[in-house]
Design a protein around this motif. Structure first.
Motif, mmCIF file in Angstrom:
data_model
loop_
_atom_site.group_PDB
_atom_site.id
_atom_site.type_symbol
_atom_site.label_atom_id
_atom_site.label_comp_id
_atom_site.label_asym_id
_atom_site.label_seq_id
_atom_site.Cartn_x
_atom_site.Cartn_y
_atom_site.Cartn_z
ATOM 1 N N VAL A 37 0.765 -1.146 -0.029
ATOM 2 C CA VAL A 37 0.168 -0.024 0.070
ATOM 3 C C VAL A 37 0.863 1.209 -0.014
ATOM 4 O O VAL A 37 0.841 2.535 -0.794
ATOM 5 N N VAL A 38 1.637 1.112 0.841
ATOM 6 C CA VAL A 38 2.682 2.422 0.982
ATOM 7 C C VAL A 38 3.368 2.768 -0.429
ATOM 8 O O VAL A 38 3.594 3.843 -0.826
ATOM 9 N N LEU A 97 8.472 -1.419 -5.108
ATOM 10 C CA LEU A 97 7.181 -1.696 -5.313
ATOM 11 C C LEU A 97 7.101 -3.074 -5.894
ATOM 12 O O LEU A 97 6.223 -3.913 -5.466
ATOM 13 N N GLY A 98 7.872 -3.442 -6.824
ATOM 14 C CA GLY A 98 7.867 -4.734 -7.330
ATOM 15 C C GLY A 98 8.274 -5.811 -6.208
ATOM 16 O O GLY A 98 7.784 -7.044 -6.140
ATOM 17 N N MET A 108 -5.143 3.924 -7.838
ATOM 18 C CA MET A 108 -5.108 3.882 -6.302
ATOM 19 C C MET A 108 -6.272 3.057 -5.779
ATOM 20 O O MET A 108 -5.922 2.577 -4.635
ATOM 21 N N PHE A 109 -7.123 2.421 -6.618
ATOM 22 C CA PHE A 109 -8.120 1.414 -6.400
ATOM 23 C C PHE A 109 -7.508 0.292 -5.783
ATOM 24 O O PHE A 109 -7.844 -0.499 -4.879
ATOM 25 N N GLY A 110 -6.007 -0.186 -6.222
ATOM 26 C CA GLY A 110 -5.429 -1.297 -6.132
ATOM 27 C C GLY A 110 -4.716 -1.484 -4.567
ATOM 28 O O GLY A 110 -4.918 -2.602 -3.921
ATOM 29 N N ALA A 111 -4.808 -0.350 -3.979
ATOM 30 C CA ALA A 111 -4.461 -0.302 -2.550
ATOM 31 C C ALA A 111 -5.616 -0.799 -1.683
ATOM 32 O O ALA A 111 -4.987 -1.653 -0.487
ATOM 33 N N GLY A 113 -7.050 -3.444 -2.166
ATOM 34 C CA GLY A 113 -7.001 -4.890 -2.338
ATOM 35 C C GLY A 113 -6.058 -5.387 -1.135
ATOM 36 O O GLY A 113 -6.213 -6.288 -0.421
ATOM 37 N N TYR A 114 -4.825 -4.577 -1.188
ATOM 38 C CA TYR A 114 -3.758 -4.970 -0.129
ATOM 39 C C TYR A 114 -4.398 -5.014 1.437
ATOM 40 O O TYR A 114 -3.948 -5.755 2.358
#
Length: 425
Positions: free
Chosen positions: A315-316, A339-340, A400-403, A405-406
């Motif tokens: 997320v960070v 990130l990867g 940003m929507f992907g954050a 999920g985590y």
């Protein structure tokens, strides 16, 4: 043949590099090579779509929402394919299931290159998803059942690291093909290179066998092996629910990045083909090290703590990556590595964790269902991002929507037990 050839060797008193591989039996080593190759080529065949998405959108004149739908359909159908493959792994064996899944994703990836229109491409990608969804479950379980308990986390994590290898190979081929072939044809050539896994099928058929111990248990279970009903009974229903939510969160976040990152680099960061490939290689390098490191931590810290740690860090770094101001592309390049690393490391515990959550007779079914349920529901994320990108948020804001999920994954772990050290057979 003696049953002892299936058993992993005892680990040395002192830790030695690659002990996890040394302790595998001869059959176990071949199982690892087959699973690694299958998952790496699985990644290759999946990643050619995100890399070619810009060219496909221009060729068929489709919107960003329709482009996102190509990935979503692949992932939704892969949920069905993975669940079915899990049942087959319990009923007909891990190796035979591995062969079927590799053959399926290979055939339909190649056919995608011949698609005359968007609708046909959508259908071919859907069928490609059947094989794509099932390969990981069969391969991960196969290796988990051969691995020594002490090293199971890192053994399966190295299988997971094949995703970064396949992804890197896809980026390399993409960079070369799009440099020397016109864009209208290049995306088709990229799909045609997906024929590579056909060679693996021949090797798997000649060299791999299921663990004899597990085969005996599967045969003794009879009709009870590979039952969907079993994973929704008793104590397993709670496990199945929270494991499915966990898989949804992690994969929703990941597929947001995998689908839209190439487009983000080209459209929002204004990079050319070579530049995009270079930035992705930096991220993929971090991903490979993340898979390996995550496996070591899974064996030392435990499965849950490792996943929670990297869920928060994902997320960070996702937020930081997307929020880099225009003109600061060097910062984007540098942030790509952590990130990867984090978004890959979170997957390292999955193969061992899900294998350990279920008994032998339901292991393929439980792992196949939960992981691929997560794929199916997480598949909605790329489409949501695609449609949000057409609003005032733009692509960067939509990603940003992907954050979310985590964060969902971190919460789901509170409903699951720690399984480090649990015997499988």
């Amino acid at each position: 043949m003696s049953l002892s050839t299936d058993l992993p060797a005892e680990p040395a008193e002192r830790a030695v590099p690659f002990d996890w591989f040394r302790t595998l039996s001869a059959k176990g080593k071949r199982a690892f090579i087959g699973a690694f190759g299958g998952y790496g080529l699985d990644a290759y065949d999946f990643q050619v779509l995100p890399l070619a998405l810009g060219a496909i959108s221009s060729y068929f004149l489709i919107s960003s929402g329709q482009a996102g739908l190509l990935t979503t359909v692949t992932l939704v159908v892969s949920a069905l394919g993975g669940a079915l493959a899990g049942v087959l792994a319990d009923k007909i064996g891990r190796v035979r299931t591995l062969q079927l899944t590799v053959a399926t994703y290979t055939l339909f990836t190649v056919l995608c290159g011949f698609a005359p229109n968007f609708e046909t491409l959508l259908i071919f990608r859907a069928f490609q998803g059947l094989g794509f969804g099932g390969e990981w479950a069969a391969g991960a379980i196969l290796v988990a059942e051969y691995a020594h308990t002490k090293y199971r986390g890192r053994a399966v994590a190295y299988v997971q690291s094949a995703w970064a290898v396949g992804w890197g190979l896809a980026v390399l081929v993409y960079t070369l093909v799009f440099q020397f072939v016109s864009e209208d044809l290049a995306w088709r050539v990229l799909f045609w290179t997906g024929a590579l896994p056909a060679l693996l099928i021949i090797w798997v058929r000649r060299n791999l066998t299921d663990s004899e111990t597990v085969t005996q248990r599967r045969e003794s279970a009879g009709k009870r092996a590979g039952s969907f009903v079993a994973i929704f009974r008793g104590d397993l229903v709670r496990t199945t629910f929270f494991a499915s939510v966990l898989a949804t969160g992690v994969q929703g976040g990941y597929y947001t990045l995998a689908t839209w990152l190439p487009s983000y680099l080209k459209k929002s960061r204004h990079l050319n083909v070579v530049g995009t490939g270079g930035y992705l290689f930096f991220l993929i390098g971090g991903a490979f090290l993340g898979y390996v490191t995550g496996g070591i931590l899974a064996d030392r810290l435990g499965r849950k703590r490792t996943i929670q740690l990297f869920a928060v860090l994902s997320v960070v770094f996702l937020v930081a990556y997307i929020q880099v101001p225009e003109g600061a592309n060097t910062m984007v390049l540098l942030l790509g590595f952590p990130l990867g690393f984090c978004t890959a490391a979170i997957f390292s515990s999955f193969g061992s964790f899900l294998s350990e959550l279920y008994p032998t007779a339901s292991r393929g079914t439980g792992q196949g269902f939960t992981y691929n349920f997560g794929r199916g529901v997480g598949a909605v994320f790329p489409t949501v991002v695609g449609y949000l990108a057409s609003t005032t948020l733009g692509l960067a804001g939509a990603m940003m929507f992907g954050a979310f999920g985590y964060l969902l994954a971190a919460i789901a772990l509170f409903g699951l037990p720690e399984t480090r050290g649990r015997e499988l057979a």
